[in-house]
Scaffold this motif. Structure first.
Motif, PDB file in Angstrom:
ATOM      1  N   MET A   1      12.347   5.396 -14.122  1.00 21.40           N
ATOM      2  CA  MET A   1      10.988   5.801 -14.325  1.00 21.40           C
ATOM      3  C   MET A   1      10.373   6.380 -13.204  1.00 21.40           C
ATOM      4  SD  MET A   1       7.644   3.747 -15.655  1.00 21.40           S
ATOM      5  CE  MET A   1       7.629   2.989 -13.773  1.00 21.40           C
ATOM      6  N   ASP A   2      10.358   5.868 -11.811  1.00 21.54           N
ATOM      7  CA  ASP A   2       9.663   6.213 -10.798  1.00 21.54           C
ATOM      8  C   ASP A   2      10.419   7.568 -10.281  1.00 21.54           C
ATOM      9  OD1 ASP A   2       8.395   3.875 -10.828  1.00 21.54           O
ATOM     10  OD2 ASP A   2       9.789   2.808  -9.437  1.00 21.54           O
ATOM     11  N   SER A   3      11.423   8.020 -10.519  1.00 22.10           N
ATOM     12  CA  SER A   3      12.100   9.208  -9.952  1.00 22.10           C
ATOM     13  C   SER A   3      11.717  10.300 -11.008  1.00 22.10           C
ATOM     14  CB  SER A   3      13.436   9.125  -9.856  1.00 22.10           C
ATOM     15  OG  SER A   3      14.149   8.871 -11.062  1.00 22.10           O
ATOM     16  N   LEU A   4      11.079  10.275 -12.164  1.00 19.03           N
ATOM     17  CA  LEU A   4      10.621  11.146 -13.248  1.00 19.03           C
ATOM     18  C   LEU A   4       9.621  12.246 -12.395  1.00 19.03           C
ATOM     19  CD1 LEU A   4       9.685   9.178 -16.227  1.00 19.03           C
ATOM     20  CD2 LEU A   4      11.732  10.538 -15.955  1.00 19.03           C
ATOM     21  N   GLN A   5       9.933  13.619 -12.805  1.00 20.61           N
ATOM     22  CA  GLN A   5       9.110  14.682 -12.080  1.00 20.61           C
ATOM     23  C   GLN A   5       7.898  14.611 -12.716  1.00 20.61           C
ATOM     24  OE1 GLN A   5       9.989  16.635  -9.458  1.00 20.61           O
ATOM     25  NE2 GLN A   5      11.620  15.111  -8.990  1.00 20.61           N
ATOM     26  N   LEU A   6       6.926  14.905 -12.257  1.00 18.43           N
ATOM     27  CA  LEU A   6       5.601  15.053 -12.658  1.00 18.43           C
ATOM     28  C   LEU A   6       5.333  16.257 -13.735  1.00 18.43           C
ATOM     29  CD1 LEU A   6       3.347  13.723  -9.772  1.00 18.43           C
ATOM     30  CD2 LEU A   6       3.857  12.545 -12.004  1.00 18.43           C
ATOM     31  N   SER A   7       6.416  17.434 -13.225  1.00 22.45           N
ATOM     32  CA  SER A   7       6.116  18.912 -13.872  1.00 22.45           C
ATOM     33  C   SER A   7       6.606  18.528 -15.313  1.00 22.45           C
ATOM     34  CB  SER A   7       6.817  19.482 -13.074  1.00 22.45           C
ATOM     35  OG  SER A   7       8.215  19.157 -12.761  1.00 22.45           O
ATOM     36  N   ALA A   8       7.637  17.487 -15.529  1.00 25.63           N
ATOM     37  CA  ALA A   8       8.236  17.347 -16.794  1.00 25.63           C
ATOM     38  C   ALA A   8       7.518  16.508 -17.857  1.00 25.63           C
ATOM     39  CB  ALA A   8       9.762  17.111 -16.717  1.00 25.63           C
ATOM     40  N   LEU A   9       6.426  15.772 -17.485  1.00 31.14           N
ATOM     41  CA  LEU A   9       5.696  14.857 -18.286  1.00 31.14           C
ATOM     42  C   LEU A   9       4.877  15.867 -19.358  1.00 31.14           C
ATOM     43  CD1 LEU A   9       4.589  12.255 -15.623  1.00 31.14           C
ATOM     44  CD2 LEU A   9       6.413  12.429 -17.096  1.00 31.14           C
ATOM     45  N   ALA A  50      -8.707  12.963 -10.144  1.00 30.57           N
ATOM     46  CA  ALA A  50      -7.598  12.133  -9.564  1.00 30.57           C
ATOM     47  C   ALA A  50      -7.336  11.001 -10.291  1.00 30.57           C
ATOM     48  CB  ALA A  50      -7.936  11.947  -8.260  1.00 30.57           C
ATOM     49  N   LYS A  51      -8.631  10.345 -10.578  1.00 36.07           N
ATOM     50  CA  LYS A  51      -8.555   8.870 -11.350  1.00 36.07           C
ATOM     51  C   LYS A  51      -7.829   9.081 -12.709  1.00 36.07           C
ATOM     52  CE  LYS A  51     -11.062   4.560 -12.059  1.00 36.07           C
ATOM     53  NZ  LYS A  51     -12.252   4.027 -12.047  1.00 36.07           N
ATOM     54  N   SER A  52      -8.456  10.067 -13.276  1.00 43.34           N
ATOM     55  CA  SER A  52      -7.841  10.490 -14.878  1.00 43.34           C
ATOM     56  C   SER A  52      -6.296  10.681 -14.901  1.00 43.34           C
ATOM     57  CB  SER A  52      -8.649  11.586 -15.381  1.00 43.34           C
ATOM     58  OG  SER A  52      -8.154  12.014 -16.444  1.00 43.34           O
ATOM     59  N   ILE A  53      -5.854  11.395 -13.751  1.00 45.45           N
ATOM     60  CA  ILE A  53      -4.413  11.602 -13.633  1.00 45.45           C
ATOM     61  C   ILE A  53      -3.656  10.446 -13.495  1.00 45.45           C
ATOM     62  CG2 ILE A  53      -2.822  12.821 -12.420  1.00 45.45           C
ATOM     63  CD1 ILE A  53      -4.481  15.025 -11.781  1.00 45.45           C
ATOM     64  N   PHE A  54      -4.291   9.651 -12.551  1.00 44.16           N
ATOM     65  CA  PHE A  54      -3.425   8.272 -12.183  1.00 44.16           C
ATOM     66  C   PHE A  54      -3.660   7.523 -13.269  1.00 44.16           C
ATOM     67  CE2 PHE A  54      -3.451   4.005 -10.419  1.00 44.16           C
ATOM     68  CZ  PHE A  54      -2.532   4.384  -9.202  1.00 44.16           C
ATOM     69  N   VAL A  57      -0.951   8.558 -15.939  1.00 38.56           N
ATOM     70  CA  VAL A  57       0.345   8.254 -15.920  1.00 38.56           C
ATOM     71  C   VAL A  57       0.843   6.954 -15.735  1.00 38.56           C
ATOM     72  CG1 VAL A  57       2.130   8.465 -13.836  1.00 38.56           C
ATOM     73  CG2 VAL A  57       0.715  10.365 -14.206  1.00 38.56           C
ATOM     74  N   CYS A  58      -0.160   5.997 -15.553  1.00 37.57           N
ATOM     75  CA  CYS A  58       0.111   4.527 -15.660  1.00 37.57           C
ATOM     76  C   CYS A  58       0.060   4.126 -17.049  1.00 37.57           C
ATOM     77  CB  CYS A  58      -1.206   3.715 -14.875  1.00 37.57           C
ATOM     78  SG  CYS A  58      -1.202   3.951 -12.958  1.00 37.57           S
ATOM     79  N   GLN A  59      -0.517   4.662 -17.728  1.00 37.36           N
ATOM     80  CA  GLN A  59      -0.749   4.307 -19.358  1.00 37.36           C
ATOM     81  C   GLN A  59       0.511   4.770 -20.005  1.00 37.36           C
ATOM     82  OE1 GLN A  59      -4.389   5.754 -21.010  1.00 37.36           O
ATOM     83  NE2 GLN A  59      -5.850   4.520 -19.764  1.00 37.36           N
ATOM     84  N   ASN A  60       1.004   5.615 -19.553  1.00 40.46           N
ATOM     85  CA  ASN A  60       2.419   6.366 -20.422  1.00 40.46           C
ATOM     86  C   ASN A  60       3.455   5.862 -19.693  1.00 40.46           C
ATOM     87  OD1 ASN A  60       1.425   8.606 -22.649  1.00 40.46           O
ATOM     88  ND2 ASN A  60      -0.029   8.729 -20.888  1.00 40.46           N
ATOM     89  N   ASN A  61       3.393   5.146 -18.585  1.00 47.73           N
ATOM     90  CA  ASN A  61       4.694   4.573 -17.891  1.00 47.73           C
ATOM     91  C   ASN A  61       4.538   3.198 -17.515  1.00 47.73           C
ATOM     92  OD1 ASN A  61       6.528   7.417 -16.927  1.00 47.73           O
ATOM     93  ND2 ASN A  61       4.400   7.780 -16.889  1.00 47.73           N
ATOM     94  N   ALA A  62       4.090   2.461 -18.636  1.00 45.93           N
ATOM     95  CA  ALA A  62       4.121   0.944 -18.546  1.00 45.93           C
ATOM     96  C   ALA A  62       5.336   0.526 -18.188  1.00 45.93           C
ATOM     97  CB  ALA A  62       3.295   0.278 -19.671  1.00 45.93           C
ATOM     98  N   PRO A  63       5.709  -0.559 -17.354  1.00 45.74           N
ATOM     99  CA  PRO A  63       6.874  -1.198 -17.077  1.00 45.74           C
ATOM    100  C   PRO A  63       7.375  -1.923 -18.172  1.00 45.74           C
ATOM    101  CG  PRO A  63       5.368  -2.455 -15.985  1.00 45.74           C
ATOM    102  CD  PRO A  63       4.421  -1.037 -16.369  1.00 45.74           C
TER     103      PRO A  63
END
Length: 457
Positions: A1-9, A50-54, A57-63
């Motif tokens: 998950m950590d290595s996912l490219q942001l451009s592909a989200l 910036a907080k919105s992006i953060f 990403v956190c909500q859609n990449n929960a561990p």
């Protein structure tokens, strides 16, 4: 998950992706390792955006919860240093996924340690290595290739068939922006290219020699310069941790030390500790006299960014060691690379001190070591020193009187010939033989008539 490219989200908008690309934030790991405030500064966007992006990403990449069987391949690896005692002091060796720091004075052996690890990382796993390659980043110095070849030739566990210069990649970084570019762009590309090439060894070790050189400045120290320095340190450490966790690398950073001056205790409130009181726990070691007079450079900000801090110290001490401990398996005869730390006049070998100041994988400890043609070698406790014949210390413990005070040799671990002799000259020791002492008492106590002296003339 950590290595996912942001451009592909798919859940990020085109505008958000363009802003992240502008700030050179490419993966989820790079995004999560910076605060929303720093993300806004890097990407030139408002703090709310910036907080919105953060948050998105956190909500859609929960561990996700995983079993131990699924994470077995993600376990850290350990690279041997080539010395069993040194490996034991470090908790088994140099572990991947961590940022290690070796700090110390000039000529203490920091670079020797880095070169030694750059070779052992190439060794097969069955022999203690990682079967990988190293990337050596220099700041102001040049990579000493001649010394690397000497270690290969001298160390009993190395050979040209196992390691060599072809698996050590090097690049120079004269300033902070270039180092950030190397860590964020050049190095990831190199790691990816090495991993995709079946004929090359993957990168498993990254060395920076030496980070503190980038922060030397003749400018006046102000609040603004300190803030900029802290931001640069945090950005560099973020990139290092991202590389270590994403690619399972071992990061070794060499650092300098500065002198510790005693200016008295700082005034603090009730129950508070001054910086001087706190820094001795994370910035310096104090296992032998003089070691506590140095502390690691870059301050508290950098100390919070590393997993392990190791301090190398020059003690000025010497020991008379067996020739087999000082010299390597193949002795150089051409004089091109003389064996270091050996004085030709008396054969005494310089002793240095290594202390693990703090570590997340090993307890704090201190050991003595020497630097030979084969690299850094720890002196085991059972390697007794060979004292000179005219030494005033008893050769065996039985020869010492039980009621005598502890000798200087028992106060220095291990026996330090040079320091002990110096201390002996500066201290008042009772070296009068017992026979002379009896005669001295006789002349002081017996009353001899003066006529006896006159009759003897």
């Amino acid at each position: 998950m950590d290595s996912l490219q942001l451009s592909a989200l798919p859940y990020l908008t085109h505008t958000q992706k363009a802003a992240l690309k502008k700030g050179n934030v490419q993966t989820v790991a790079e995004l999560l390792l910076v605060s929303p405030q720093d993300l806004g500064r890097k990407c030139r966007i408002s703090p709310l955006e910036a907080k919105s992006i953060f948050n998105t990403v956190c909500q859609n990449n929960a561990p996700q919860i995983r079993s131990l069987a699924d994470v077995e391949d993600d376990q850290e690896q350990v690279c041997s240093t080539g010395d069993g005692h040194l490996d034991a002091a470090l908790g088994g060796g140099l572990r991947t996924g961590m940022v290690w720091e070796v700090c110390g004075q000039s000529a203490a052996g920091k670079t020797q340690m880095a070169l030694q690890l750059s070779l052992f990382v190439q060794v097969p796993v069955s022999l203690g290595g990682l079967l990988g390659s190293a990337c050596y980043i220099t700041i102001s110095s040049k990579l000493p290739t001649g010394r690397i070849l000497q270690i290969v030739d001298a160390h009993p566990q190395l050979s040209p068939e196992l390691c060599g210069l072809e698996n050590i990649n090097t690049i120079k970084s004269p300033n902070i922006p270039i180092l950030i570019h190397i860590l964020s762009k050049i190095l990831p590309d190199l790691i990816t290219a090495k991993a995709n090439d079946p004929d090359s060894k993957p990168v498993r070790l990254v060395v920076i020699d030496a980070l503190a050189e980038l922060f030397r400045s003749d400018d006046k120290t102000t609040t603004s310069t300190l803030v900029d320095r802290s931001q640069n340190i945090v950005e560099i450490s973020t990139l290092l941790h991202s590389l270590a966790s994403t690619y399972n690398l071992a990061i070794l950073v060499l650092n300098e030390v500065s002198d510790v001056f005693g200016h008295g205790e700082q005034e603090t409130g009730p129950g508070d500790l001054s910086y001087k009181q706190q820094s001795r726990w994370f910035g310096s070691a104090d296992s032998v006299p003089g070691e506590g007079s140095k502390e690691a450079a870059l301050g508290l900000v950098w100390a919070n960014q590393i997993n392990v801090r190791i301090m190398f110290s020059r003690t000025g001490r010497r020991r008379y060691l067996e020739d087999s401990l000082v010299h390597s398996k193949r002795r150089k005869t051409d004089g091109a690379h003389p064996i270091p730390d050996t004085e030709p006049d008396d054969g005494a070998t310089l002793i240095r001190r290594m202390s693990v100041v703090f570590s997340s994988v090993a307890p704090p400890c201190s050991v003595d070591y020497i630097v030979t043609a084969a690299g850094v070698s720890v002196l085991a406790d059972d390697e007794a020193p060979l004292a000179p014949e005219d030494s005033f210390f008893p050769s065996t413990q039985e020869e010492a009187r039980e009621d005598a005070p502890a000798s200087i040799a028992s106060q220095v671990a291990p026996l330090d010939v040079g320091l002990a002799e110096h201390d002996a000259q500066s201290q008042t020791l009772d070296t009068t033989p017992p026979e002379d002492e009896e005669w001295e008492n006789y002349w002081n106590t017996d009353d001899i008539p003066e006529e006896m002296y006159n009759s003897m003339v």
